[in-house]
Design a protein around this motif. Structure first.
Motif, PDB file in Angstrom:
ATOM      1  N   GLY A 205       0.803  -1.218   0.000  1.00  0.00           N
ATOM      2  CA  GLY A 205       0.000   0.000   0.000  1.00  0.00           C
ATOM      3  C   GLY A 205       0.831   1.260   0.000  1.00  0.00           C
ATOM      4  N   ASN A 206       2.154   1.096   0.020  1.00  0.00           N
ATOM      5  CA  ASN A 206       3.069   2.236   0.042  1.00  0.00           C
ATOM      6  C   ASN A 206       3.705   2.414  -1.327  1.00  0.00           C
ATOM      7  OD1 ASN A 206       5.685   3.692   0.370  1.00  0.00           O
ATOM      8  ND2 ASN A 206       5.080   3.724   2.524  1.00  0.00           N
ATOM      9  N   ILE A 207       3.631   3.630  -1.855  1.00  0.00           N
ATOM     10  CA  ILE A 207       4.256   3.946  -3.131  1.00  0.00           C
ATOM     11  C   ILE A 207       5.253   5.074  -2.911  1.00  0.00           C
ATOM     12  CG2 ILE A 207       3.916   4.728  -5.512  1.00  0.00           C
ATOM     13  CD1 ILE A 207       2.773   2.009  -5.066  1.00  0.00           C
ATOM     14  N   GLN A 208       6.525   4.738  -3.054  1.00  0.00           N
ATOM     15  CA  GLN A 208       7.610   5.718  -2.937  1.00  0.00           C
ATOM     16  C   GLN A 208       7.508   6.541  -1.649  1.00  0.00           C
ATOM     17  OE1 GLN A 208       8.001   8.032  -6.539  1.00  0.00           O
ATOM     18  NE2 GLN A 208       7.897   6.220  -7.861  1.00  0.00           N
ATOM     19  N   GLY A 209       7.223   5.856  -0.536  1.00  0.00           N
ATOM     20  CA  GLY A 209       7.212   6.509   0.761  1.00  0.00           C
ATOM     21  C   GLY A 209       5.879   7.074   1.195  1.00  0.00           C
TER      22      GLY A 209
END
Length: 241
Positions: A205-209
């Motif tokens: 569920g995390n994209i680039q932080g």
């Protein structure tokens, strides 16, 4: 006091070369107390040559001939073998498995008639014809793609409620919708974040932080709204997968 005896290494590292095979084996360890017969058996496992048709030549580090080693009951050490020496194998078997093995001209080539080739469901000729027809019709790769902007697939996204069960159109993976909205890290337009039932995703569920939703690693995935179908999709049992 008695002095401890010096350790004696009874092995030597030899280079193996062959009169038929181009394969050169370096630093092959042999025991000086090995018989020539057992060395031939070891060579058979490496090259495939039959010991009955095998002649061995011992050469020094410069490749100078020292002697033949053809007495199967003699020990390797009796011939004066040293580290770095070469054992050249001569295979005199007219039916040796190595004959023609490295000559690609003797390998039977697979051939197929034009008629049988055209019957194949997929072949390069058909692909080329389709490509040329597309080019003649003015169809280039990438042409007719919809223009992508900030509102791309917004209407489709508004029809999807968070918490809905869904199934991906490609691969038929199932999961639960956890996020609907824009994901700038992935491009313009709208995306749907899904928590999959199986760990076949690409994130948590995390994209680039930036955390768009929470789920275990590899259970999360983001897709376009038109790449899934919302409906009554229960979790599949292993027997159903």
């Amino acid at each position: 006091m008695f002095a401890e005896p010096l350790a004696y290494d009874s092995t030597v590292k030899l280079t193996l070369t062959h009169n038929i095979s181009t394969c050169k084996m370096i630093d092959i360890r042999f025991d000086l107390m090995q018989t020539i017969g057992s060395i031939k058996e070891s060579i058979e496992k490496r090259y495939g040559s039959d010991p009955k048709f095998m002649q061995l030549q011992l050469k020094d580090k410069q490749g100078n001939f020292i002697s033949y080693m053809n007495d199967d009951v003699k020990f390797l050490g009796t011939y004066g073998a040293k580290d770095g020496y070469e054992v050249h194998i001569i295979d005199n078997n007219p039916n040796s498995v190595l004959n023609g093995l490295e000559d690609v001209n003797k390998v039977q080539k697979y051939t197929i008639s034009d008629e049988d080739y055209d019957k194949l469901p997929v072949n390069m000729r058909k692909f080329k014809q389709q490509f040329l027809q597309q080019q003649a019709a003015g169809g280039n790769l990438g042409q007719n793609k919809p223009e992508i902007d900030d509102n791309y697939q917004e209407a489709e996204a508004l029809q999807i409620a968070i918490g809905s069960r869904c199934q991906l159109n490609q691969g038929e993976r199932r999961g639960t919708v956890r996020y609907v909205g824009q994901v700038p890290q992935m491009g313009l337009g709208y995306f749907v974040g899904i928590e999959l039932d199986e760990p076949t995703g690409t994130n948590n569920g995390n994209i680039q932080g930036f955390q768009y939703f929470q789920c275990p690693q590899k259970f999360g995935i983001f897709v376009r709204p038109n790449e899934l179908t919302v409906g009554d999709y229960p979790v599949l049992d292993f027997d159903e997968i």
